[in-house]
Design a protein around this motif. Structure first.
Motif, PDB file in Angstrom:
ATOM      1  N   GLY A  97      48.012  40.229  55.350  1.00  0.00           N
ATOM      2  CA  GLY A  97      48.552  40.431  54.005  1.00  0.00           C
ATOM      3  C   GLY A  97      48.381  39.195  53.140  1.00  0.00           C
ATOM      4  N   ILE A  98      48.636  38.031  53.728  1.00  0.00           N
ATOM      5  CA  ILE A  98      48.468  36.777  52.974  1.00  0.00           C
ATOM      6  C   ILE A  98      47.009  36.563  52.613  1.00  0.00           C
ATOM      7  CG2 ILE A  98      48.661  34.263  53.125  1.00  0.00           C
ATOM      8  CD1 ILE A  98      51.086  34.696  54.964  1.00  0.00           C
ATOM      9  N   SER A  99      46.105  36.813  53.565  1.00  0.00           N
ATOM     10  CA  SER A  99      44.678  36.593  53.337  1.00  0.00           C
ATOM     11  C   SER A  99      44.145  37.504  52.237  1.00  0.00           C
ATOM     12  CB  SER A  99      43.901  36.819  54.639  1.00  0.00           C
ATOM     13  OG  SER A  99      42.519  36.665  54.433  1.00  0.00           O
ATOM     14  N   ILE A 100      44.525  38.780  52.278  1.00  0.00           N
ATOM     15  CA  ILE A 100      44.071  39.708  51.238  1.00  0.00           C
ATOM     16  C   ILE A 100      44.638  39.299  49.882  1.00  0.00           C
ATOM     17  CG2 ILE A 100      44.173  42.090  50.410  1.00  0.00           C
ATOM     18  CD1 ILE A 100      44.182  42.999  53.317  1.00  0.00           C
ATOM     19  N   GLY A 101      45.904  38.881  49.866  1.00  0.00           N
ATOM     20  CA  GLY A 101      46.512  38.433  48.618  1.00  0.00           C
ATOM     21  C   GLY A 101      45.793  37.234  48.034  1.00  0.00           C
ATOM     22  N   LEU A 102      45.443  36.271  48.882  1.00  0.00           N
ATOM     23  CA  LEU A 102      44.690  35.106  48.409  1.00  0.00           C
ATOM     24  C   LEU A 102      43.306  35.516  47.918  1.00  0.00           C
ATOM     25  CD1 LEU A 102      45.654  32.506  51.184  1.00  0.00           C
ATOM     26  CD2 LEU A 102      46.528  32.653  48.839  1.00  0.00           C
ATOM     27  N   GLY A 103      42.717  36.502  48.594  1.00  0.00           N
ATOM     28  CA  GLY A 103      41.429  37.017  48.131  1.00  0.00           C
ATOM     29  C   GLY A 103      41.537  37.652  46.759  1.00  0.00           C
ATOM     30  N   LEU A 104      42.632  38.378  46.513  1.00  0.00           N
ATOM     31  CA  LEU A 104      42.848  38.993  45.193  1.00  0.00           C
ATOM     32  C   LEU A 104      43.062  37.932  44.117  1.00  0.00           C
ATOM     33  CD1 LEU A 104      45.194  41.931  46.223  1.00  0.00           C
ATOM     34  CD2 LEU A 104      42.894  42.158  45.252  1.00  0.00           C
ATOM     35  N   LEU A 105      43.731  36.819  44.483  1.00  0.00           N
ATOM     36  CA  LEU A 105      43.902  35.723  43.533  1.00  0.00           C
ATOM     37  C   LEU A 105      42.564  35.061  43.212  1.00  0.00           C
ATOM     38  CD1 LEU A 105      47.111  33.908  44.848  1.00  0.00           C
ATOM     39  CD2 LEU A 105      46.929  35.469  42.910  1.00  0.00           C
ATOM     40  N   THR A 106      41.571  35.308  44.059  1.00  0.00           N
ATOM     41  CA  THR A 106      40.251  34.722  43.871  1.00  0.00           C
ATOM     42  C   THR A 106      39.344  35.653  43.073  1.00  0.00           C
ATOM     43  OG1 THR A 106      40.483  33.604  45.997  1.00  0.00           O
ATOM     44  CG2 THR A 106      38.272  33.719  45.063  1.00  0.00           C
ATOM     45  N   LYS A 107      39.274  36.915  43.506  1.00  0.00           N
ATOM     46  CA  LYS A 107      38.396  37.887  42.844  1.00  0.00           C
ATOM     47  C   LYS A 107      38.999  39.278  43.036  1.00  0.00           C
ATOM     48  CE  LYS A 107      33.447  38.922  42.380  1.00  0.00           C
ATOM     49  NZ  LYS A 107      32.089  38.563  42.858  1.00  0.00           N
ATOM     50  N   TYR A 108      39.086  40.010  41.957  1.00  0.00           N
ATOM     51  CA  TYR A 108      39.801  41.290  42.012  1.00  0.00           C
ATOM     52  C   TYR A 108      39.085  42.335  42.859  1.00  0.00           C
ATOM     53  CZ  TYR A 108      42.315  39.068  38.196  1.00  0.00           C
ATOM     54  OH  TYR A 108      43.032  38.188  37.444  1.00  0.00           O
ATOM     55  N   THR A 109      37.777  42.178  43.081  1.00  0.00           N
ATOM     56  CA  THR A 109      37.074  43.140  43.928  1.00  0.00           C
ATOM     57  C   THR A 109      37.496  43.032  45.397  1.00  0.00           C
ATOM     58  OG1 THR A 109      35.218  41.588  43.947  1.00  0.00           O
ATOM     59  CG2 THR A 109      35.039  43.484  42.486  1.00  0.00           C
ATOM     60  N   MET A 110      38.392  42.088  45.706  1.00  0.00           N
ATOM     61  CA  MET A 110      39.000  42.065  47.041  1.00  0.00           C
ATOM     62  C   MET A 110      39.737  43.375  47.297  1.00  0.00           C
ATOM     63  SD  MET A 110      39.273  39.962  49.647  1.00  0.00           S
ATOM     64  CE  MET A 110      40.074  40.149  51.250  1.00  0.00           C
ATOM     65  N   ALA A 111      40.084  44.109  46.239  1.00  0.00           N
ATOM     66  CA  ALA A 111      40.772  45.394  46.383  1.00  0.00           C
ATOM     67  C   ALA A 111      39.937  46.397  47.176  1.00  0.00           C
ATOM     68  CB  ALA A 111      41.112  45.968  45.010  1.00  0.00           C
ATOM     69  N   PHE A 112      38.619  46.201  47.221  1.00  0.00           N
ATOM     70  CA  PHE A 112      37.783  47.093  48.015  1.00  0.00           C
ATOM     71  C   PHE A 112      38.113  46.989  49.505  1.00  0.00           C
ATOM     72  CE2 PHE A 112      35.079  47.211  44.240  1.00  0.00           C
ATOM     73  CZ  PHE A 112      34.778  48.561  44.193  1.00  0.00           C
ATOM     74  N   PHE A 113      38.737  45.893  49.905  1.00  0.00           N
ATOM     75  CA  PHE A 113      39.134  45.763  51.307  1.00  0.00           C
ATOM     76  C   PHE A 113      40.119  46.870  51.675  1.00  0.00           C
ATOM     77  CE2 PHE A 113      40.953  44.126  55.160  1.00  0.00           C
ATOM     78  CZ  PHE A 113      39.934  43.381  55.743  1.00  0.00           C
ATOM     79  N   TYR A 114      41.036  47.206  50.760  1.00  0.00           N
ATOM     80  CA  TYR A 114      41.970  48.312  51.013  1.00  0.00           C
ATOM     81  C   TYR A 114      41.207  49.611  51.273  1.00  0.00           C
ATOM     82  CZ  TYR A 114      45.546  45.323  48.746  1.00  0.00           C
ATOM     83  OH  TYR A 114      46.408  44.308  48.401  1.00  0.00           O
ATOM     84  N   ILE A 115      40.225  49.878  50.425  1.00  0.00           N
ATOM     85  CA  ILE A 115      39.474  51.136  50.519  1.00  0.00           C
ATOM     86  C   ILE A 115      38.699  51.199  51.826  1.00  0.00           C
ATOM     87  CG2 ILE A 115      37.654  52.523  49.446  1.00  0.00           C
ATOM     88  CD1 ILE A 115      38.477  51.240  46.751  1.00  0.00           C
ATOM     89  N   CYS A 116      38.001  50.103  52.142  1.00  0.00           N
ATOM     90  CA  CYS A 116      37.203  50.085  53.364  1.00  0.00           C
ATOM     91  C   CYS A 116      38.082  50.219  54.605  1.00  0.00           C
ATOM     92  CB  CYS A 116      36.394  48.789  53.440  1.00  0.00           C
ATOM     93  SG  CYS A 116      35.142  48.610  52.160  1.00  0.00           S
ATOM     94  N   ALA A 117      39.210  49.513  54.602  1.00  0.00           N
ATOM     95  CA  ALA A 117      40.124  49.587  55.745  1.00  0.00           C
ATOM     96  C   ALA A 117      40.680  50.995  55.898  1.00  0.00           C
ATOM     97  CB  ALA A 117      41.257  48.584  55.579  1.00  0.00           C
ATOM     98  N   PHE A 118      41.047  51.631  54.776  1.00  0.00           N
ATOM     99  CA  PHE A 118      41.587  52.994  54.823  1.00  0.00           C
ATOM    100  C   PHE A 118      40.557  53.964  55.405  1.00  0.00           C
ATOM    101  CE2 PHE A 118      41.851  57.156  52.719  1.00  0.00           C
ATOM    102  CZ  PHE A 118      43.076  57.586  53.213  1.00  0.00           C
ATOM    103  N   LEU A 119      39.315  53.896  54.925  1.00  0.00           N
ATOM    104  CA  LEU A 119      38.269  54.797  55.409  1.00  0.00           C
ATOM    105  C   LEU A 119      37.978  54.558  56.887  1.00  0.00           C
ATOM    106  CD1 LEU A 119      35.811  54.711  52.372  1.00  0.00           C
ATOM    107  CD2 LEU A 119      37.327  56.580  53.045  1.00  0.00           C
ATOM    108  N   PHE A 120      37.965  53.314  57.290  1.00  0.00           N
ATOM    109  CA  PHE A 120      37.725  53.005  58.704  1.00  0.00           C
ATOM    110  C   PHE A 120      38.825  53.589  59.583  1.00  0.00           C
ATOM    111  CE2 PHE A 120      38.901  50.078  62.182  1.00  0.00           C
ATOM    112  CZ  PHE A 120      37.837  50.334  63.037  1.00  0.00           C
ATOM    113  N   LEU A 121      40.081  53.369  59.206  1.00  0.00           N
ATOM    114  CA  LEU A 121      41.189  53.892  59.999  1.00  0.00           C
ATOM    115  C   LEU A 121      41.197  55.421  60.012  1.00  0.00           C
ATOM    116  CD1 LEU A 121      44.068  51.469  58.916  1.00  0.00           C
ATOM    117  CD2 LEU A 121      42.794  51.445  61.073  1.00  0.00           C
ATOM    118  N   LEU A 122      40.891  56.013  58.858  1.00  0.00           N
ATOM    119  CA  LEU A 122      40.934  57.470  58.740  1.00  0.00           C
ATOM    120  C   LEU A 122      39.917  58.148  59.651  1.00  0.00           C
ATOM    121  CD1 LEU A 122      42.171  59.909  57.211  1.00  0.00           C
ATOM    122  CD2 LEU A 122      40.322  59.629  55.530  1.00  0.00           C
TER     123      LEU A 122
END
Length: 722
Positions: A360-385
């Protein structure tokens, strides 16, 4: 008598007292081409290595001995280069004038340059190279002959004083510096060799990263590239720390602030974090792959990890971010770190909760760096699904990590709430939302072409081939690679049909593609054997043409990355050279500094432009790093519009400094253009100067510089385009 007098006395003793006709001929040759005297020694060493092998397994012993000698040759060259760099840096700290430029009655037998004197590069480089040679070759020759390289180094050092270009203390300090450099390299080599026997792949990785990081620091200090406009603009942000900024999160500003706090407002201070984050990215790529393939034999699994980590450094899409510090350098790291933590979290038993929190901290820091870090949520969701790990979609740990990432990201939300959500408006503008549905075949083809060029054609095709071939095997790790790659790439591919997509926007989609490439081609198909087969053909070897093509593709990627660092190698004109955007700014800064000095006695001087890129470059390259402004002449909004403008600063100056009524300005625009009307009426009068910057005979860029007198106030226009 002080030390300086002793130094001068010894200088004249050598320069005059030892003069003779033979030395007058020999010493200029030694000082200019002394390295030629080492060649007979090198040939003799190789001969002695071959001659001494009388063992039963002669070829094997010969190979080991030649390997040791070759290491000596390679490390000797490395010591030479490192010593030369360190000597130059020390020269600019000491700033001692050469005796041939400061003393009278010097017998000068060679040219006297204007460079500084302390220490002597010739002495430092000679001792650095020869001490390493001595260490690696002394066992193959007699004790008397082994000191021959050191004697040559001493002769080179002596010659520098004899020909009149260095003081004795210069060559003594140079000799100590060179020797110290050589000893450090020898110690590091011995340590690496001992570690290699225990962990060969990890040792190779750290040795590679150390070498390339040293090169990058040298390149930052002495390479041909100025700060890019984005780097200069982010540095401007770091001078005004905030919760967030107009177009990006605050992480880049915080990191540059950390770098400049240590190294000052210098190009190294700004770019040092690029070197650090690039190395960290490869380290965590190595750790990720090692954890993903534990069922492989140790050698194979670590080969995939090592190959992936090194490919990350040489593929043209990623290599520049080890030098140029934009948001992509830390963004790549936080994406890879998040991949590592996510994979650990879904596969760990004992400490899974800790990995979810860190994720959670790493993704948050990534979002503070570049907003396309949000794609990590999408990729993780599809992988788990679509994998056997779908039960995590019901786990509170996953949503705890999600909540933590939002909390870390919350400063951006707070800042936007305070600033009328300008980042959302800007992002919508970048995404061409207001244009509605619009199809552009040209942008689509352009995006594909940019991706093939940035990854290089063979690796680009091979990545996708590997991703889909591996995924067909139904292994969890291979599905992980696919789902953290294809969704990102497909999104930006579709987006390119609607509007222009920058080549680096989809870069995270290639990170797991690199791992797939290494897993399928380098490990499973033994690319190293095919490289050996290509270089040393043999009837007993079966060469694989496809793998030869892959080896060529890796070589091509390395070649393109080298050219990206030194574009002058192929002499591209500026219009065809992407790196031309990173040249010509220092020269502009020097010219504006000269104009600034000529008018500053008349009152305060503002420096401004109509582009944030120019304003930021001027802030960095003009002497003293002055505050700059960016006026609106019909452009879209940028960060300068959120900071105090010239009107408010002029009012403060006139209030705080009694008697100062005159404020002049230097206004810079790119190309040969006229003064905008809204800027012209803000001053009583102005003069125009056209300034041109040339690069290798080509016109790189021209600037219209307006010297403006008596600022009256400017009509501030709020941008309507984001």
């Amino acid at each position: 008598m002080n030390i300086s007098d002793i130094d001068n006395g010894l200088f004249f003793l050598i320069n005059h007292g030892t003069s003779n006709a033979i030395f007058d001929r020999v010493m200029p040759f030694i000082t200019a081409k002394g390295y030629l005297l080492i060649i007979p020694y090198l040939l003799y060493v190789v001969y002695r290595v071959y001659q001494r092998q009388r063992t039963k397994d002669r070829l094997k012993a010969l190979g080991l001995s030649l390997s040791s000698v070759l290491w000596g040759f390679v490390l000797s060259a490395f010591a030479f280069l490192l010593s030369d760099w360190l000597s130059n840096e020390l020269k600019h700290i000491v700033m001692r004038i050469r005796p041939c430029n400061s003393l009278a009655d010097v017998r000068l037998l060679v040219g006297c340059t204007k460079s500084y004197s302390m220490p002597s590069n010739h002495a430092a480089n000679s001792f650095a190279a020869t001490v390493v040679l001595y260490y690696f070759t002394r066992q193959y020759v007699s004790a008397v002959i082994s000191i021959y390289p050191l004697a040559i180094a001493a002769l080179v050092a002596f010659s520098r004083v004899y020909v009149g270009v260095h003081y004795p203390s210069d060559v003594v300090v140079g000799a100590f510096l060179g020797t110290a450099t050589a000893l450090v390299i020898i110690v590091l080599f011995r340590y690496a060799l001992s570690r290699y026997r225990i962990k060969p792949h990890l040792t190779l990785l750290f040795s590679f990263l150390f070498a390339i990081s040293v090169f990058r620091i040298y390149y930052i200090l002495h390479g041909p590239l100025d700060l890019s406009p984005d780097e200069a603009h982010y540095w401007e942000w770091s001078r005004r720390l905030d919760l967030s900024y107009y177009s990006k999160g605050p992480m880049i500003a915080y990191l540059i602030y950390a770098g400049t706090s240590i190294f000052g407002d210098t190009i190294l201070g700004i770019r040092i974090m690029a070197v650090i984050f690039s190395a960290l990215s490869s380290i965590y790529m190595f750790r990720l792959v090692n954890h993903m393939y534990p069922q492989q034999t140790e050698s194979n699994g670590q080969l995939i990890a090592l190959s992936s980590a090194i490919l990350l450094q040489i593929i043209p899409m990623f290599a520049p971010f080890g030098v140029i510090f934009t948001i992509d350098s830390p963004f790549i790291f936080f994406w890879i770190l998040s991949l590592y933590l996510f994979y650990k979290a879904i596969n760990s038993q004992d400490s899974a909760q800790r990995f979810w929190l860190l994720l959670g901290i790493s993704i948050g820091l990534g979002l503070l760096t570049k907003y396309t870090m949000a794609f990590f949520y999408i990729c993780a969701f599809l992988f788990l699904l679509f994998s056997e790990k779908r039960h995590f979609l019901k786990s509170s740990k996953l949503y705890t990590a999600l909540l933590i990432s939002f909390i870390v990201f919350s400063p951006v939300i707070i800042w936007n709430f305070q600033h009328d959500w300008v980042t959302i408006k800007h992002t919508a503008g970048q995404a061409h939302v207001s244009e509605g549905l619009k199809l552009s075949f040209k942008n689509f083809i352009g995006f594909i072409g940019s991706q093939i060029g940035a990854v290089t054609p063979i690796i680009f095709v091979a990545m996708f081939y590997a991703l889909f071939k591996l995924n067909g095997k139904g292994i969890l790790q291979n599905s992980f690679l696919l789902y953290f790659s294809i969704p990102v790439l497909v999104f930006f591919l579709l987006k390119s049909i609607h509007g222009k997509v920058q080549p680096n926007w989809a870069m995270t989609g290639y990170l797991t593609g690199i791992i797939a490439f290494a897993k399928y081609f380098i490990n499973e198909h033994r690319i190293m054997n095919n490289i050996s087969c290509s270089l040393f053909p043999s009837p007993k070897k079966s060469c694989n043409f496809r793998m030869g093509a892959i080896a060529f593709g890796i070589g091509l990627a390395l070649f393109v990355s080298v050219i990206a660092h030194y574009p002058s190698i192929i002499k591209l004109p500026p219009k065809l050279d992407p790196s031309s955007r990173l040249r010509g700014w220092k020269e502009l800064g020097v010219e504006v500094s000269r104009i600034y000095d000529s008018i500053q006695d008349e009152g305060e001087v503002f420096i401004l432009s109509d582009r944030y890129q120019v304003s930021s470059e001027l802030a960095f390259y003009v002497k003293g790093h002055p505050k700059t402004y960016c006026v609106n002449t019909g452009r879209r909004m940028n960060q300068y519009d959120l900071w105090p403008d010239m009107n408010s600063d002029a009012l403060k100056i006139r209030q705080n400094k009694q008697g100062i009524n005159t404020i002049n300005a230097i206004f810079v625009r790119i190309d040969n253009v006229d003064m905008p009307r809204n800027v012209a009426v803000a001053f009583e009068r102005y003069e125009k100067k056209l300034f041109q910057v040339y690069d290798r005979g080509y016109l790189l860029r021209e600037y219209s510089i307006f010297i403006c007198y008596n600022f009256k106030g400017i009509n501030t226009v709020i941008p309507e385009v984001y």
